[in-house]
Design a protein around this motif. Structure first.
Motif, mmCIF file in Angstrom:
data_model
loop_
_atom_site.group_PDB
_atom_site.id
_atom_site.type_symbol
_atom_site.label_atom_id
_atom_site.label_comp_id
_atom_site.label_asym_id
_atom_site.label_seq_id
_atom_site.Cartn_x
_atom_site.Cartn_y
_atom_site.Cartn_z
ATOM 1 N N ARG A 1 0.835 -1.200 0.000
ATOM 2 C CA ARG A 1 0.000 0.000 0.000
ATOM 3 C C ARG A 1 0.871 1.252 0.000
ATOM 4 O O ARG A 1 2.091 1.190 0.141
ATOM 5 C CB ARG A 1 -0.917 0.000 1.221
ATOM 6 N N ASN A 2 0.204 2.397 -0.127
ATOM 7 C CA ASN A 2 0.934 3.666 -0.145
ATOM 8 C C ASN A 2 1.222 4.187 1.255
ATOM 9 O O ASN A 2 2.105 5.030 1.433
ATOM 10 C CB ASN A 2 0.148 4.715 -0.930
ATOM 11 N N HIS A 3 0.433 3.727 2.247
ATOM 12 C CA HIS A 3 0.572 4.242 3.608
ATOM 13 C C HIS A 3 0.300 3.159 4.645
ATOM 14 O O HIS A 3 -0.420 2.197 4.381
ATOM 15 C CB HIS A 3 -0.414 5.390 3.866
ATOM 16 N N ILE A 4 0.855 3.362 5.821
ATOM 17 C CA ILE A 4 0.479 2.624 7.021
ATOM 18 C C ILE A 4 -0.732 3.343 7.603
ATOM 19 O O ILE A 4 -0.770 4.569 7.649
ATOM 20 C CB ILE A 4 1.640 2.625 8.039
ATOM 21 N N HIS A 5 -1.721 2.587 8.075
ATOM 22 C CA HIS A 5 -2.957 3.175 8.587
ATOM 23 C C HIS A 5 -2.983 3.156 10.115
ATOM 24 O O HIS A 5 -2.666 2.142 10.736
ATOM 25 C CB HIS A 5 -4.166 2.392 8.067
ATOM 26 N N LEU A 6 -3.380 4.276 10.699
ATOM 27 C CA LEU A 6 -3.477 4.410 12.151
ATOM 28 C C LEU A 6 -4.840 4.993 12.499
ATOM 29 O O LEU A 6 -5.334 5.892 11.825
ATOM 30 C CB LEU A 6 -2.379 5.335 12.679
ATOM 31 N N ALA A 7 -5.449 4.474 13.558
ATOM 32 C CA ALA A 7 -6.752 4.962 14.008
ATOM 33 C C ALA A 7 -6.575 6.002 15.101
ATOM 34 O O ALA A 7 -5.509 6.118 15.714
ATOM 35 C CB ALA A 7 -7.605 3.805 14.520
ATOM 36 N N GLN A 8 -7.644 6.755 15.365
ATOM 37 C CA GLN A 8 -7.620 7.786 16.404
ATOM 38 C C GLN A 8 -8.147 7.283 17.741
ATOM 39 O O GLN A 8 -8.322 8.057 18.670
ATOM 40 C CB GLN A 8 -8.454 8.983 15.976
ATOM 41 N N GLY A 9 -8.405 5.992 17.845
ATOM 42 C CA GLY A 9 -8.941 5.454 19.089
ATOM 43 C C GLY A 9 -8.837 3.949 19.083
ATOM 44 O O GLY A 9 -8.133 3.367 18.270
ATOM 45 N N VAL A 10 -9.560 3.310 19.979
ATOM 46 C CA VAL A 10 -9.445 1.870 20.152
ATOM 47 C C VAL A 10 -10.786 1.192 19.921
ATOM 48 O O VAL A 10 -11.840 1.821 20.028
ATOM 49 C CB VAL A 10 -8.923 1.537 21.564
ATOM 50 N N PRO A 11 -10.792 -0.112 19.620
ATOM 51 C CA PRO A 11 -12.042 -0.836 19.422
ATOM 52 C C PRO A 11 -12.947 -0.726 20.647
ATOM 53 O O PRO A 11 -12.484 -0.654 21.779
ATOM 54 C CB PRO A 11 -11.587 -2.288 19.228
ATOM 55 N N GLY A 12 -14.244 -0.706 20.389
ATOM 56 C CA GLY A 12 -15.199 -0.606 21.482
ATOM 57 C C GLY A 12 -15.697 0.801 21.689
ATOM 58 O O GLY A 12 -16.620 1.041 22.453
ATOM 59 N N SER A 13 -15.064 1.771 21.000
ATOM 60 C CA SER A 13 -15.491 3.164 21.123
ATOM 61 C C SER A 13 -16.125 3.658 19.830
ATOM 62 O O SER A 13 -16.021 4.813 19.485
ATOM 63 C CB SER A 13 -14.292 4.047 21.485
ATOM 64 N N GLY A 14 -16.755 2.756 19.108
ATOM 65 C CA GLY A 14 -17.353 3.117 17.831
ATOM 66 C C GLY A 14 -16.582 2.479 16.701
ATOM 67 O O GLY A 14 -15.548 1.844 16.911
ATOM 68 N N VAL A 15 -17.071 2.594 15.492
ATOM 69 C CA VAL A 15 -16.410 2.045 14.326
ATOM 70 C C VAL A 15 -15.338 3.021 13.887
ATOM 71 O O VAL A 15 -15.631 4.120 13.454
ATOM 72 C CB VAL A 15 -17.416 1.824 13.186
ATOM 73 N N LEU A 16 -14.086 2.631 14.019
ATOM 74 C CA LEU A 16 -12.987 3.550 13.752
ATOM 75 C C LEU A 16 -12.290 3.216 12.447
ATOM 76 O O LEU A 16 -11.763 2.127 12.279
ATOM 77 C CB LEU A 16 -11.965 3.486 14.896
#
Length: 281
Positions: free
Chosen positions: A143-158
């Protein structure tokens, strides 16, 4: 169509659309703009003639875009440069996740860790993948990038994180930026980085690592340096993410809300992609 045969037809159509927009447009000879948009009419035409994507019309595509919980796609109505009358047509793109190297989607450059709405960037992965990541770092793979979320599972669909994540890797974004690593924020709230020149985000930029055990998150001792300020930021980020989702477990947590500290600064699509995602998301 892409996806597991046991998946619903809707899920398989969505996975096929995702594959086309992220990886397969060129191989399927579907014209794509430099910003990742393709004509919806070209998708529908492809569906008509292809055994991989039959039974898809404009309404199907529109419903996928509207109902996708991670807002993977975006549709716009803009002039068609090939139209002699400059006719407006519908275009669609994937917001991130491309392996097509010529695609450059709209992204906001992150110049400080506080440019991230929650102040947190975390990568979810599996126990199997973690053994390699702990040694070499996160890889963007094909892929072109590594993906990072702004939170953790269980706090909505991230966006940027799988529900099935077993290991959470928190990134010291500021340290990485100071070392020359670029970060961006996609339109649907995913933190993206190409990593270093070899496509890696090295373990030296891991702030802390947690293992998910049921509803608990247990820090891995060798990756947990005491940092009360960061722990507080994590707690605030969880509250912020909850505010983003409004308590709805199916809502998308990408609205531009800041944590208290940040307010001031502000298996698969195909076998290759499946292996990529196992290690990279």
């Amino acid at each position: 169509m892409r996806g597991n045969p046991r998946d619903s037809p809707e899920i398989r159509v969505s996975k096929t659309l995702s594959w086309i927009l992220r990886h397969g447009a060129q191989s399927e000879k579907i014209e794509m703009r430099p910003d990742g948009y393709v004509r919806v009419s070209d998708i529908v035409s492809f569906a008509i003639i292809s055994s991989k994507f039959q039974g898809v019309d404009f309404e199907t595509v529109e419903n996928i875009v509207k109902n996708n919980d991670k807002q993977r796609y975006k549709m716009v109505k803009e002039p068609d440069p090939k139209s002699p009358t400059n006719e407006e047509v519908w275009w669609i793109r994937a917001n991130q996740g491309h392996s097509i190297k010529t695609v450059a989607v709209d992204m906001k450059r992150i110049t400080s860790a506080w440019d991230i709405p929650t102040g947190i960037a975390v990568h979810g992965t599996t126990l199997e993948a973690w053994s390699l990541i702990a040694q070499k770092g996160l890889s963007k793979m094909r892929r072109n990038h590594i993906h990072l979320a702004q939170g953790v599972p269980g706090s909505g669909v991230l966006s940027g994180m799988r529900r099935s994540s077993q290991i959470l890797i928190y990134i010291n974004v500021q340290k990485a930026i100071d070392a020359g690593i670029e970060f961006f924020l996609s339109e649907n709230g995913v933190v993206l980085t190409p990593g270093n020149a070899k496509g890696y985000l090295e373990p030296s930029f891991f702030k802390k690592v947690e293992r998910i055990e049921g509803k608990n998150r247990v820090p891995l001792p060798e990756w947990d340096s005491p940092d009360p300020e960061y722990d507080k930021l994590q707690e605030e980020a969880a509250v912020t993410v909850e505010g983003m989702t409004g308590g709805n477990p199916d809502a998308l947590a990408v609205q531009p809300l800041q944590s208290e500290q940040a307010q001031e600064v502000v298996k698969s699509e195909n076998s290759l992609v499946d292996q990529t995602e196992k290690l990279s998301i």
